[in-house]
Design a protein around this motif. Sequence first.
Motif, short mmCIF file in Angstrom:
data_model
loop_
_atom_site.label_atom_id
_atom_site.label_comp_id
_atom_site.label_asym_id
_atom_site.label_seq_id
_atom_site.Cartn_x
_atom_site.Cartn_y
_atom_site.Cartn_z
N LYS A 93 19.58 -39.55 -26.06
CA LYS A 93 19.50 -39.71 -24.61
C LYS A 93 20.76 -39.18 -23.94
CE LYS A 93 18.64 -42.85 -20.89
NZ LYS A 93 18.13 -44.03 -20.38
N LYS A 94 21.92 -39.46 -24.53
CA LYS A 94 23.18 -38.95 -23.98
C LYS A 94 23.23 -37.43 -24.06
CE LYS A 94 25.90 -43.07 -24.97
NZ LYS A 94 26.99 -43.64 -25.78
N ILE A 95 22.69 -36.85 -25.13
CA ILE A 95 22.64 -35.39 -25.25
C ILE A 95 21.80 -34.82 -24.12
CG2 ILE A 95 21.73 -33.49 -26.64
CD1 ILE A 95 22.48 -35.14 -29.13
N GLN A 96 20.62 -35.39 -23.90
CA GLN A 96 19.74 -34.90 -22.84
C GLN A 96 20.42 -34.99 -21.47
OE1 GLN A 96 16.47 -37.56 -23.71
NE2 GLN A 96 15.24 -35.89 -24.54
N GLU A 97 21.01 -36.13 -21.19
CA GLU A 97 21.65 -36.32 -19.89
C GLU A 97 22.82 -35.37 -19.69
OE1 GLU A 97 22.68 -40.45 -20.06
OE2 GLU A 97 20.67 -41.11 -19.43
N VAL A 100 21.54 -31.68 -19.11
CA VAL A 100 20.97 -31.51 -17.76
C VAL A 100 22.07 -31.51 -16.71
CG1 VAL A 100 19.51 -32.59 -16.01
CG2 VAL A 100 18.69 -32.40 -18.36
N GLN A 101 23.00 -32.46 -16.81
CA GLN A 101 24.07 -32.56 -15.81
C GLN A 101 25.00 -31.35 -15.87
OE1 GLN A 101 24.15 -34.97 -13.51
NE2 GLN A 101 25.83 -33.88 -12.54
N THR A 102 25.34 -30.89 -17.06
CA THR A 102 26.23 -29.74 -17.19
C THR A 102 25.59 -28.48 -16.64
OG1 THR A 102 27.24 -30.74 -19.15
CG2 THR A 102 27.59 -28.39 -18.83
N LEU A 103 24.32 -28.25 -16.98
CA LEU A 103 23.64 -27.06 -16.45
C LEU A 103 23.46 -27.15 -14.94
CD1 LEU A 103 21.02 -26.34 -19.24
CD2 LEU A 103 22.93 -24.90 -18.56
N LYS A 104 23.22 -28.34 -14.43
CA LYS A 104 23.08 -28.51 -12.98
C LYS A 104 24.40 -28.20 -12.29
CE LYS A 104 21.63 -31.88 -9.54
NZ LYS A 104 21.20 -33.26 -9.33
N ASN A 105 25.51 -28.68 -12.84
CA ASN A 105 26.82 -28.45 -12.23
C ASN A 105 27.26 -26.99 -12.32
OD1 ASN A 105 27.03 -31.15 -11.60
ND2 ASN A 105 28.30 -31.64 -13.36
N MET A 106 27.01 -26.36 -13.46
CA MET A 106 27.53 -25.01 -13.68
C MET A 106 26.62 -23.91 -13.16
SD MET A 106 29.25 -25.35 -17.42
CE MET A 106 30.11 -23.81 -17.30
N SER A 113 12.77 -29.77 -19.27
CA SER A 113 12.83 -30.71 -20.38
C SER A 113 13.93 -30.32 -21.36
CB SER A 113 11.49 -30.77 -21.12
OG SER A 113 11.22 -29.54 -21.76
N VAL A 114 14.48 -31.34 -22.00
CA VAL A 114 15.43 -31.14 -23.10
C VAL A 114 14.88 -31.93 -24.28
CG1 VAL A 114 17.79 -31.48 -23.92
CG2 VAL A 114 17.39 -30.89 -21.53
N ASP A 115 14.40 -31.22 -25.28
CA ASP A 115 13.86 -31.85 -26.47
C ASP A 115 14.93 -31.84 -27.55
OD1 ASP A 115 11.38 -32.10 -25.20
OD2 ASP A 115 10.75 -30.11 -25.88
N VAL A 116 15.25 -33.02 -28.06
CA VAL A 116 16.28 -33.14 -29.10
C VAL A 116 15.59 -33.42 -30.42
CG1 VAL A 116 18.32 -34.39 -29.87
CG2 VAL A 116 17.93 -34.03 -27.43
N HIS A 117 15.84 -32.57 -31.40
CA HIS A 117 15.29 -32.72 -32.74
C HIS A 117 16.42 -33.12 -33.69
CE1 HIS A 117 11.62 -30.66 -31.41
NE2 HIS A 117 12.43 -29.83 -30.78
#
Length: 138
Positions: A93-97, A100-106, A113-117
Motif C-alpha cells: 500500500k505504501k508503494i502504491q501511494e 502515485v504521489q511522486t508521479l503526481k508531483n513530478m 492503477s499501480v499493481d504491486v506483485h
Amino acid sequence: MSENNSVQMFEDHSQFGKVEISPEVIEIIAGIAASEIDGVGMLRGNFASGVAERLGRKSSHGKGVKVDLGDNGLKIEVYVITNYGVAIPEVCKKIQENIVQTLKNMTAIHVLSVDVHVVGVHFEEKNESDSTKKDQEV
C-alpha cells in the motif's frame, strides 16, 4: 498502448511548444519511488531487462517496473522482493501511494492503477565473521 510511445503533458500547444515524457522516465521515477519504501528489498525485473542492464542499455532504477500508456492514463506494474518480517500488505500500500504521489508531483500525470506483485522475500544473510566476533567476546 499508445502509438507515439510518449506522454504529452498538455493538450493545448503554447507558443513555446509541447512537453512529452518518455515511458522510460516514468519507469525510473516509479522505480525510485518504490525503492524508497522501508521493507522493499529490491525490485525484480525479467531476464530481458537484466541483460539490457548488464549491457548498459537500461538503468537499474526502472528495473521491475512496467508502464502501460493508455488513453485515460497510466497503468503501472511493479515487481518487488520484500524484506523478511515486514507486513506485506502495508508495504504494498505504501508503494502504491508513494508512486502515485511522486508521479503526481513530478509529472502531473493521472495514474489509473499501480499493481504491486510480490515475487519473493529477501532474508538477511548472517556473516560468519560477525558470529565469530560475538563468540570471541563472550
